[in-house]
Write a protein that holds these residues in place. Structure first.
Motif, PDB file in Angstrom:
ATOM      1  N   PHE A 171      -1.806 -14.231  20.919  1.00  0.00           N
ATOM      2  CA  PHE A 171      -2.703 -13.433  20.081  1.00  0.00           C
ATOM      3  C   PHE A 171      -3.200 -12.201  20.830  1.00  0.00           C
ATOM      4  O   PHE A 171      -3.181 -11.081  20.307  1.00  0.00           O
ATOM      5  CB  PHE A 171      -3.908 -14.267  19.639  1.00  0.00           C
ATOM      6  N   ASN A 174      -0.914  -9.422  21.245  1.00  0.00           N
ATOM      7  CA  ASN A 174      -0.557  -8.757  19.982  1.00  0.00           C
ATOM      8  C   ASN A 174      -1.795  -8.665  19.085  1.00  0.00           C
ATOM      9  O   ASN A 174      -1.819  -9.229  17.981  1.00  0.00           O
ATOM     10  CB  ASN A 174       0.555  -9.538  19.264  1.00  0.00           C
ATOM     11  N   ARG A 177      -2.591  -7.826  14.780  1.00  0.00           N
ATOM     12  CA  ARG A 177      -1.419  -8.151  13.961  1.00  0.00           C
ATOM     13  C   ARG A 177      -1.579  -9.538  13.360  1.00  0.00           C
ATOM     14  O   ARG A 177      -2.045 -10.469  14.009  1.00  0.00           O
ATOM     15  CB  ARG A 177      -0.136  -8.107  14.796  1.00  0.00           C
ATOM     16  N   HIS A 179      -0.073 -12.983  12.116  1.00  0.00           N
ATOM     17  CA  HIS A 179       1.088 -13.801  12.447  1.00  0.00           C
ATOM     18  C   HIS A 179       1.141 -15.002  11.512  1.00  0.00           C
ATOM     19  O   HIS A 179       0.167 -15.764  11.410  1.00  0.00           O
ATOM     20  CB  HIS A 179       1.018 -14.280  13.895  1.00  0.00           C
ATOM     21  N   SER A 180       2.247 -15.192  10.845  1.00  0.00           N
ATOM     22  CA  SER A 180       2.414 -16.343   9.958  1.00  0.00           C
ATOM     23  C   SER A 180       2.552 -17.614  10.799  1.00  0.00           C
ATOM     24  O   SER A 180       2.835 -17.568  12.004  1.00  0.00           O
ATOM     25  CB  SER A 180       3.657 -16.171   9.094  1.00  0.00           C
ATOM     26  N   SER A 183       5.999 -17.775  12.268  1.00  0.00           N
ATOM     27  CA  SER A 183       6.151 -16.868  13.409  1.00  0.00           C
ATOM     28  C   SER A 183       5.505 -17.459  14.659  1.00  0.00           C
ATOM     29  O   SER A 183       6.083 -17.387  15.758  1.00  0.00           O
ATOM     30  CB  SER A 183       5.521 -15.511  13.093  1.00  0.00           C
ATOM     31  N   LEU A 184       4.334 -18.051  14.505  1.00  0.00           N
ATOM     32  CA  LEU A 184       3.658 -18.661  15.646  1.00  0.00           C
ATOM     33  C   LEU A 184       4.452 -19.843  16.192  1.00  0.00           C
ATOM     34  O   LEU A 184       4.551 -20.026  17.411  1.00  0.00           O
ATOM     35  CB  LEU A 184       2.252 -19.108  15.253  1.00  0.00           C
ATOM     36  N   LYS A 187       7.305 -18.275  18.208  1.00  0.00           N
ATOM     37  CA  LYS A 187       6.920 -17.547  19.425  1.00  0.00           C
ATOM     38  C   LYS A 187       6.185 -18.416  20.442  1.00  0.00           C
ATOM     39  O   LYS A 187       6.325 -18.214  21.649  1.00  0.00           O
ATOM     40  CB  LYS A 187       6.033 -16.354  19.060  1.00  0.00           C
ATOM     41  N   ARG A 229      -4.841 -13.987  13.098  1.00  0.00           N
ATOM     42  CA  ARG A 229      -4.793 -12.860  14.021  1.00  0.00           C
ATOM     43  C   ARG A 229      -6.016 -12.922  14.930  1.00  0.00           C
ATOM     44  O   ARG A 229      -6.984 -13.623  14.649  1.00  0.00           O
ATOM     45  CB  ARG A 229      -4.806 -11.539  13.272  1.00  0.00           C
TER      46      ARG A 229
END
Length: 237
Positions: A171, A174, A177, A179-180, A183-184, A187, A229
């Motif tokens: 977090f 980034n 932004r 983040h779904s 996506s998390l 990543k 986010r």
């Protein structure tokens, strides 16, 4: 370095199955049939992670996980919960107790080894971001420390589990932004392991809970219908 894994499982056949597969994968394995034995084994040196059965004689795996998370020495110890309970409410309870991941019986030994590998990888920084700052939060990947630093106040250390640390690091690297959950998962957890998106919500909850005493939880925002986010300008008061 060979990682040491402690298996806390009271069924000898299951413990041996796990031990054989992890040994073949290159890990050093130790076994305990009860939590008090596990505690004694961890007294001098902590393992790199623990595989913990839910149903154990005496103290349950859920109780033991809560104790490990409340102890400063074992707070960051990765925990993989192993159990026959498969309902979503049970999974949430297991994660809420402090587990980082959850595998139901019967399980695939290959999948379990893959999850172990993924959890151990998550102990390493996501990337060489260098020190990060968002609002009062300061995170240093090299020392694995998080501080809350408010004006005219002494900096205070924030203790986080390994998954919560990686979430916060991602977090903070980034900011602003959204983040779904998918996506998390990709990543932070990695794309090689099958983990439900609900797991993200549980770890976000745990991250916020760790930040509450420092008035930093409001920097982690939920964006309805989109994800999460970290922001430099929280709207919460």
């Amino acid at each position: 370095m060979t990682h040491r894994i402690l298996i806390v499982e009271d069924e000898p056949s299951i413990a041996e199955l796990i031990a054989i597969n992890l040994t073949h994968a290159g890990y050093k394995v130790e076994k305990a049939m009860q939590t008090d034995i596990a505690s004694a084994m961890m007294k001098d040196q902590l393992p790199n992670m623990i595989i913990l059965d839910w149903m154990l004689p005496g103290k349950s795996g859920v109780q033991f996980a809560k104790e490990l998370r409340s102890n400063e020495r074992t707070k960051a110890l990765p925990i993989l919960m192993l159990t026959a309970k498969s309902e979503e409410s049970d999974k949430v309870l297991g994660l809420d107790s402090g587990a980082d991941d959850y595998v139901t019986k019967p399980f695939s030994p290959k999948e379990l080894v893959a999850r172990v590998r993924a959890m151990l990888r998550r102990q390493m920084p996501i990337e060489d971001t260098g020190p990060l700052t968002v609002g009062p939060l300061k995170l240093d990947p090299s020392s694995h420390r998080v501080l809350a630093t408010w004006p005219n106040a002494e900096s205070k250390a924030i203790a986080l589990g390994p998954t919560e640390f990686r979430l916060l690091q991602f977090f903070m690297a980034n900011p602003e932004r959204v983040h779904s959950r998918a996506s998390l998962l990709d990543k932070v957890w990695g794309s090689e392991v099958y983990i439900e998106e609900r797991t993200v919500d549980v770890h976000i909850k745990r991250l916020r809970a760790a930040l509450v005493p420092f008035d930093c939880d409001r920097y982690i925002e939920t964006v309805r219908g989109s994800g999460y986010r970290i922001t430099k300008t929280p709207t919460q008061t």
